[in-house]
Scaffold this motif. Structure first.
Motif, PDB file in Angstrom:
ATOM      1  N   CYS A   2       0.977  -1.250  -0.091  1.00  0.00           N
ATOM      2  CA  CYS A   2      -0.206  -0.035   0.150  1.00  0.00           C
ATOM      3  C   CYS A   2       0.921   1.203  -0.068  1.00  0.00           C
ATOM      4  CB  CYS A   2      -0.993  -0.011   1.167  1.00  0.00           C
ATOM      5  SG  CYS A   2      -2.097   1.397   1.175  1.00  0.00           S
ATOM      6  N   TYR A  38       1.883  -4.386 -14.169  1.00  0.00           N
ATOM      7  CA  TYR A  38       1.228  -4.894 -15.000  1.00  0.00           C
ATOM      8  C   TYR A  38       0.346  -6.158 -14.194  1.00  0.00           C
ATOM      9  CZ  TYR A  38       1.415  -2.311 -19.019  1.00  0.00           C
ATOM     10  OH  TYR A  38       1.459  -1.230 -20.215  1.00  0.00           O
ATOM     11  N   GLY A  39      -1.155  -6.159 -13.972  1.00  0.00           N
ATOM     12  CA  GLY A  39      -1.516  -7.335 -13.117  1.00  0.00           C
ATOM     13  C   GLY A  39      -1.811  -6.851 -11.712  1.00  0.00           C
ATOM     14  N   GLU A  40      -1.262  -5.619 -11.353  1.00  0.00           N
ATOM     15  CA  GLU A  40      -1.532  -5.209 -10.067  1.00  0.00           C
ATOM     16  C   GLU A  40      -2.972  -4.587  -9.866  1.00  0.00           C
ATOM     17  OE1 GLU A  40       0.498  -5.881  -7.598  1.00  0.00           O
ATOM     18  OE2 GLU A  40       1.874  -6.967  -8.659  1.00  0.00           O
ATOM     19  N   THR A  41      -3.350  -4.269  -8.796  1.00  0.00           N
ATOM     20  CA  THR A  41      -4.886  -3.744  -8.496  1.00  0.00           C
ATOM     21  C   THR A  41      -4.310  -2.219  -8.058  1.00  0.00           C
ATOM     22  OG1 THR A  41      -5.850  -5.630  -7.947  1.00  0.00           O
ATOM     23  CG2 THR A  41      -6.699  -3.623  -7.363  1.00  0.00           C
ATOM     24  N   ALA A  42      -5.011  -1.228  -8.451  1.00  0.00           N
ATOM     25  CA  ALA A  42      -4.770   0.335  -8.211  1.00  0.00           C
ATOM     26  C   ALA A  42      -6.039   0.866  -7.761  1.00  0.00           C
ATOM     27  CB  ALA A  42      -3.844   0.879  -9.244  1.00  0.00           C
ATOM     28  N   ALA A  43      -5.878   1.806  -6.566  1.00  0.00           N
ATOM     29  CA  ALA A  43      -6.929   2.597  -6.473  1.00  0.00           C
ATOM     30  C   ALA A  43      -6.664   3.999  -6.820  1.00  0.00           C
ATOM     31  CB  ALA A  43      -7.498   2.526  -5.144  1.00  0.00           C
TER      32      ALA A  43
END
Length: 84
Positions: A2, A38-43
């Motif tokens: 995070c 790439y392939g990661e989650t982002a907010a």
């Protein structure tokens, strides 16, 4: 993992490259970041509206505007730094 990284975001159809795009895309340019996400989650949290979408005369004109946009994004974050 995070973390909070500054980014400039485009939401649109990229008219400089695709005049008849059927769908909008969301693109986030992380400032001062080097790595592979790439392939990661982002907010993403939106702080300020910088400008409307427009078609540029070419890649060089778009790049020049992106430099301005990135500076405006940095300034928007600095102006609101105390609120987050």
């Amino acid at each position: 993992m995070c973390s909070s990284d500054l980014c400039a975001v485009n939401i649109g159809r990229r008219p400089t490259f695709y005049r008849d795009a059927q769908h909008s895309l969301i693109e986030s340019h992380l400032l001062d970041f080097a790595g592979d996400l790439y392939g990661e989650t982002a907010a993403v949290r939106f702080l300020a509206f910088l400008r409307s979408e427009k078609a540029f005369g070419g890649v060089d004109e778009l790049r020049e505007q992106l430099v301005v946009d990135i500076e405006h994004a940095r300034n928007a974050v600095l102006a609101r730094r105390g609120s987050f």
